[in-house]
Design a protein around this motif. Structure first.
Motif, PDB file in Angstrom:
ATOM      1  N   GLY A 218       3.751 -39.246 -27.504  1.00  0.00           N
ATOM      2  CA  GLY A 218       3.831 -40.661 -27.167  1.00  0.00           C
ATOM      3  C   GLY A 218       3.338 -41.530 -28.302  1.00  0.00           C
ATOM      4  O   GLY A 218       2.996 -41.051 -29.391  1.00  0.00           O
ATOM      5  N   GLY A 219       3.289 -42.828 -28.059  1.00  0.00           N
ATOM      6  CA  GLY A 219       2.848 -43.774 -29.066  1.00  0.00           C
ATOM      7  C   GLY A 219       1.352 -43.676 -29.324  1.00  0.00           C
ATOM      8  O   GLY A 219       0.544 -43.509 -28.404  1.00  0.00           O
ATOM      9  N   MET A 220       0.964 -43.794 -30.588  1.00  0.00           N
ATOM     10  CA  MET A 220      -0.417 -43.615 -31.018  1.00  0.00           C
ATOM     11  C   MET A 220      -1.267 -44.838 -30.680  1.00  0.00           C
ATOM     12  O   MET A 220      -0.810 -45.982 -30.784  1.00  0.00           O
ATOM     13  N   ALA A 221      -2.521 -44.604 -30.332  1.00  0.00           N
ATOM     14  CA  ALA A 221      -3.506 -45.678 -30.198  1.00  0.00           C
ATOM     15  C   ALA A 221      -4.311 -45.764 -31.484  1.00  0.00           C
ATOM     16  O   ALA A 221      -4.809 -44.737 -31.981  1.00  0.00           O
ATOM     17  N   TYR A 222      -4.449 -46.971 -32.022  1.00  0.00           N
ATOM     18  CA  TYR A 222      -5.268 -47.195 -33.212  1.00  0.00           C
ATOM     19  C   TYR A 222      -6.325 -48.227 -32.827  1.00  0.00           C
ATOM     20  O   TYR A 222      -6.042 -49.421 -32.712  1.00  0.00           O
ATOM     21  N   VAL A 223      -7.563 -47.733 -32.601  1.00  0.00           N
ATOM     22  CA  VAL A 223      -8.643 -48.575 -32.083  1.00  0.00           C
ATOM     23  C   VAL A 223      -9.925 -48.269 -32.849  1.00  0.00           C
ATOM     24  O   VAL A 223      -9.899 -47.606 -33.896  1.00  0.00           O
ATOM     25  N   VAL A 224     -11.046 -48.722 -32.328  1.00  0.00           N
ATOM     26  CA  VAL A 224     -12.316 -48.532 -33.024  1.00  0.00           C
ATOM     27  C   VAL A 224     -13.057 -47.298 -32.527  1.00  0.00           C
ATOM     28  O   VAL A 224     -13.474 -46.451 -33.309  1.00  0.00           O
ATOM     29  N   VAL A 229     -10.428 -45.807 -26.778  1.00  0.00           N
ATOM     30  CA  VAL A 229      -9.348 -44.868 -26.418  1.00  0.00           C
ATOM     31  C   VAL A 229      -9.328 -44.656 -24.909  1.00  0.00           C
ATOM     32  O   VAL A 229      -8.261 -44.644 -24.271  1.00  0.00           O
ATOM     33  N   SER A 230     -10.514 -44.486 -24.320  1.00  0.00           N
ATOM     34  CA  SER A 230     -10.598 -44.276 -22.879  1.00  0.00           C
ATOM     35  C   SER A 230     -10.016 -45.475 -22.122  1.00  0.00           C
ATOM     36  O   SER A 230      -9.258 -45.316 -21.156  1.00  0.00           O
ATOM     37  N   ALA A 231     -10.360 -46.674 -22.558  1.00  0.00           N
ATOM     38  CA  ALA A 231      -9.831 -47.872 -21.909  1.00  0.00           C
ATOM     39  C   ALA A 231      -8.316 -47.971 -22.097  1.00  0.00           C
ATOM     40  O   ALA A 231      -7.581 -48.288 -21.148  1.00  0.00           O
ATOM     41  N   TRP A 232      -7.847 -47.719 -23.299  1.00  0.00           N
ATOM     42  CA  TRP A 232      -6.409 -47.753 -23.596  1.00  0.00           C
ATOM     43  C   TRP A 232      -5.647 -46.760 -22.719  1.00  0.00           C
ATOM     44  O   TRP A 232      -4.560 -47.074 -22.199  1.00  0.00           O
ATOM     45  N   ALA A 233      -6.206 -45.561 -22.546  1.00  0.00           N
ATOM     46  CA  ALA A 233      -5.542 -44.541 -21.725  1.00  0.00           C
ATOM     47  C   ALA A 233      -5.454 -44.970 -20.265  1.00  0.00           C
ATOM     48  O   ALA A 233      -4.556 -44.525 -19.536  1.00  0.00           O
ATOM     49  N   ARG A 234      -6.359 -45.844 -19.827  1.00  0.00           N
ATOM     50  CA  ARG A 234      -6.326 -46.352 -18.449  1.00  0.00           C
ATOM     51  C   ARG A 234      -5.442 -47.587 -18.315  1.00  0.00           C
ATOM     52  O   ARG A 234      -5.374 -48.193 -17.245  1.00  0.00           O
ATOM     53  N   GLY A 235      -4.801 -47.986 -19.421  1.00  0.00           N
ATOM     54  CA  GLY A 235      -3.868 -49.096 -19.360  1.00  0.00           C
ATOM     55  C   GLY A 235      -4.427 -50.427 -19.797  1.00  0.00           C
ATOM     56  O   GLY A 235      -3.744 -51.460 -19.696  1.00  0.00           O
ATOM     57  N   VAL A 236      -5.652 -50.447 -20.305  1.00  0.00           N
ATOM     58  CA  VAL A 236      -6.258 -51.691 -20.789  1.00  0.00           C
ATOM     59  C   VAL A 236      -5.683 -52.025 -22.157  1.00  0.00           C
ATOM     60  O   VAL A 236      -5.529 -51.142 -23.013  1.00  0.00           O
ATOM     61  N   ALA A 237      -5.396 -53.283 -22.388  1.00  0.00           N
ATOM     62  CA  ALA A 237      -4.902 -53.715 -23.704  1.00  0.00           C
ATOM     63  C   ALA A 237      -6.088 -53.804 -24.666  1.00  0.00           C
ATOM     64  O   ALA A 237      -6.966 -54.659 -24.508  1.00  0.00           O
TER      65      ALA A 237
END
Length: 818
Positions: A218-224, A229-237
């Protein structure tokens, strides 16, 4: 299974029974519920020539580089950390951060915990899912992870697995033209890239399925952070960091890349294996090549690591029976840390060498001697090679503290190049203990002249005008900036006015050992027992020289025994200030060195017995169980004073606190991890009444912290080599372990050409029963020297007896195997 191995297998079964073998205690790599924290060895890492970094675990499921090292060494001037870690999403359940795993009551442990391979085992009870992540180095620039997902659920289980690269960059140390970080992804290949712009290192991570389970990227998350990452995986922007973004308090640039791959585990014991690699390089091209090569070579690399682990543990001892569980695991952590401190040849050092610690390796005689003594219980051949190489590779006779490139790192404030004194860790005593195990006269002959040069240097360069031994500075003593040496600006402050009593005593001990060695070499030269290098001849002159040496060293031993006893003042051994003409009023644990060194008089020992009987820290000293050389001195002094019970009780206190701390499941309040031996023990207060206890402290991955290996063998089980082939056994289990019927075992234990398995059973409060199995190679003349002992056909015999605690027996091992 080959016939010789089966012969050994049956011998151990007959001695220990089937349980020990079935638990994998003797002929395989240890598997246990180890703490899920620790290190992997990076054999490419050296401090000056190649600061490649150390590999340290990251909660909850990560492993990665700290470059150039971890911690406060050189003011925490690290360059970056780069970790590969794992996350999961199953339906709405997200597992990324340590808190996520705790929230869903997941258990995380480590069943495989060696210097080469570190494996997490995570159970997710809600979905009957078990995840294992086994990390190891594929090459210097590629960290591999074999990830296995398995379920016992009755229905197919869709899983999203996040391969995560967590990175911290320190711009202040880069020395490059760069300002920030960028990220790229390649969903077709299954990898993500993190690079420095506009100049700098590049990191790539990703995976491939090892079997036929289909996976989709799937599409990569690029965060701090992992929390992002945990928030992004739960659908948080979650916003993407801009290229120059830094932490306000530190200036560090923190970035995290998460690659999601989805797969479905079929019902009922289905599993999926992914091979993942995190690679680093100086450019996109080089990083990508390291990553591709790593995936191609991952299976071969793991096989090599497994073979190395098995070769070591086939011959290395383990604890079994009724030892506390944290002792069994702690013993393994100690031996694995010792394995990591042994560095491959580098720079001007042509042989394997003891780096003292894994963070910033250097050669220091005290640590090298202690580390090799402890290692000799598992790999005596390597231990002997390392300590001999330490002497032979030194450019100067005082064996100055040195990096692998030949630079000296302990220079006193007046410019004197310093090395460790004979009292700190008692290096010649450690060498003598190793020789008593092996009886290798050829090794002793090579070591002897170098040990002589070392002690003669001290006699020539560190004597004051009246013939007393002194240190140039407290660094040289190993007791950095100790108050017993007076006011000091640094550890390099000149303290040549102080006459330390432990230094005088250590000279008496060292000279006594040299006299004994010279006598042994005299006899060997006369009988031809020692191997003479090609081109040399052992004649009358060599015999005469050794005999002269023996007499001279005995004279020096007597001289310093007298000097040591003259430093007894007002019921205590005291240091003397030759400028003020005053005796020190301090009482330091190292003032007990005269007893350990055999330089104290009988009357002096009698007056010190009450001190040696006080095993609690608050009774006399400040943290006597803190630094391993001090513990070695105090416990050795109690034993030498004929107080084996007190020695065993002190040993218990050090071992138990050390192993409880090393086997902990959580990080300490400073963020330090368990699972690896550390530099020293610090005091804490515990319990309702504020009792004094000890926990591990100091540098992570420090060899001499493995002192417990020696304490268990020498003072608890009472196993001591008097000379090659002769074993004295004097068990003294501490009170806490004396449960009637309890059995304490250790083995296999290399002991010269023999292999020992020892079982000590508690009969009652006053008596023990001991059983000793002794194995020796059959037909040693025809044996292949390249074979490990466990691969050779063995003949074995055993003996057993009952006695009171502290009662000793000396055994000639050859009599048991005839």
């Amino acid at each position: 299974m080959t016939s010789p191995t089966w012969y050994l297998y049956n011998a151990v079964i007959s001695f220990y029974g089937m349980t020990g073998i079935q638990e994998g205690k003797y002929c395989m790599v240890p598997h246990d519920d180890f703490t899920p924290h620790g290190y992997l060895d990076n054999p490419y890492h050296a401090w000056k020539l190649n600061p490649s970094g150390v590999l340290r675990s990251l909660p909850p499921l990560g492993m990665g580089w700290h470059v150039p090292n971890l911690g406060s060494y050189v003011n925490n001037q690290f360059q970056y950390t780069s970790h590969l870690t794992i996350g999961l999403k199953i339906y709405d359940m997200v597992l990324v951060t340590p808190e996520d795993f705790r929230r869903y009551k997941c258990t995380i442990t480590s069943h495989l915990h060696t210097k080469n391979r570190f494996e997490y085992s995570c159970h997710v009870p809600m979905f009957h899912l078990t995840l294992t992540a086994r990390y190891f180095l594929v090459s210097e620039h590629a960290l591999g992870c074999v990830l296995n997902l398995a379920t016992s659920a009755d229905l197919p289980l869709p899983v999203t697995c996040y391969l995560i690269h967590a990175h911290t960059h320190n711009p202040a140390t880069s020395r490059l033209w760069e300002h920030g970080l960028y990220a790229l992804e390649n969903r077709q290949v299954g990898c993500g890239m993190l690079g420095l712009a506009s100049e700098g290192d590049v990191f790539i991570h990703g995976a491939r399925a090892a079997g036929d389970t289909p996976i989709t990227w799937g599409g990569m998350a690029y965060v701090v952070s992992l929390e992002d990452v945990s928030a992004w995986a739960r659908g948080v922007a979650v916003p993407t960091p801009n290229i120059t973004q830094r932490q306000q308090d530190t200036g560090w640039q923190v970035r995290t890349l998460a690659l999601p791959c989805t797969l479905t585990l079929a019902e009922r014991s289905s599993s999926c294996v992914l091979n993942a690699v995190l690679a680093r390089g100086v450019s996109q091209d080089s990083a990508y090549k390291h990553w591709e090569d790593g995936l191609e070579e991952i299976a071969l690399a793991e096989a090599g690591h497994r073979e190395d682990d098995e070769a070591f543990w086939q011959n290395a001892p383990q604890l079994s029976g009724d030892w506390p569980a944290h002792w069994k695991r702690g013993f393994v952590y100690d031996l694995e840390t010792l394995r990591m401190t042994i560095r491959p040849p580098a720079g001007i050092i042509p042989t394997p060498w003891d780096g003292m610690q894994i963070q910033a390796p250097r050669t220091v005689l005290a640590e090298a001697a202690m580390d090799t003594l402890f290692l000799s219980y598992a790999d005596p051949a390597l231990a002997a090679e390392v300590i001999l190489g330490h002497f032979e590779s030194s450019p100067r006779p005082n064996l100055p503290c040195m990096r692998e490139d030949g630079s000296y790192n302990m220079v006193a404030d007046d410019g004197q190049i310093c090395g460790t004194a004979p009292e700190w860790g008692y290096p010649l005593w450690c060498c003598d203990q190793l020789f008593r195990h092996t009886g290798d006269l050829n090794w002793l002959r090579r070591l002897y002249s170098l040990a002589v040069a070392y002690i003669r240097w001290w006699l020539d360069a560190r004597r004051d005008a009246e013939g007393w031994m002194v240190y140039a500075c407290s660094w040289e003593s190993g007791q950095d900036v100790s108050s017993r040496f007076g006011p000091q600006q640094t550890g390099g402050t000149i303290i040549e006015h102080v006459r330390p009593v432990d230094l005088q005593a250590s000279m008496a001990l060292s000279a006594t050992i040299l006299a004994r060695w010279a006598t042994l070499l005299t006899n060997a030269a006369m009988t031809g027992d020692a191997q003479i290098p090609e081109g040399e001849v052992a004649g009358e002159q060599e015999v005469y020289s050794y005999a002269q040496d023996a007499a001279e060293w005995q004279r020096i031993a007597d001289e310093f025994t007298v000097k040591t006893r003259q430093m007894w003042q007002d019921g205590w051994f005291r240091d003397y200030d030759s400028v003020t003409g005053e005796w020190s009023t301090e009482r330091d644990p190292m003032h007990l060195a005269p007893i350990f060194c055999g330089a104290a008089g009988w009357g002096q020992i009698e007056q010190l017995r009450p001190v040696l009987a006080q095993t609690r820290q608050e009774a006399r000293f400040v943290a006597p169980f803190g630094w391993p050389p001090i513990v070695m001195t105090m416990i050795g002094a109690a034993s030498a004073a004929g107080m084996p019970v007190e020695a065993a009780e002190m040993a218990y206190r050090f071992i138990d606190s050390s192993y409880r701390s090393t086997d902990a499941r959580t990080l300490d309040e400073y963020g330090n991890i368990p699972g690896v031996t550390r530099e020293y023990r610090r005091t804490i207060t515990s319990g309702k009444w504020g009792a004094i206890d000890y926990v591990n402290a100091g540098i992570e991955g420090y060899g001499w912290g493995a002192l417990s290996v020696d304490l268990i063998a020498r003072y608890v089980l009472g196993l001591r080599a008097e000379e090659a082939g002769h074993l004295t056994v004097q068990p003294v289990l501490p009170q806490q372990l004396r449960r009637a019927g309890a059995s304490y075992r250790i083995g296999p234990l290399p002991w010269g050409k023999y292999v020992l398995h020892v079982e000590c059973r508690v009969v009652d409060e006053k008596r023990y029963a001991l059983r000793l199995l002794c194995q020796a190679p059959v037909g040693e003349e025809g044996q292949d020297e390249g074979l490990a002992v466990s691969q050779q056909k063995m003949v074995e015999q055993h003996c057993e007896w009952e006695a009171t605690w502290g009662e000793s027996r000396t055994i000639r091992l050859a009599d048991l195997t005839l």
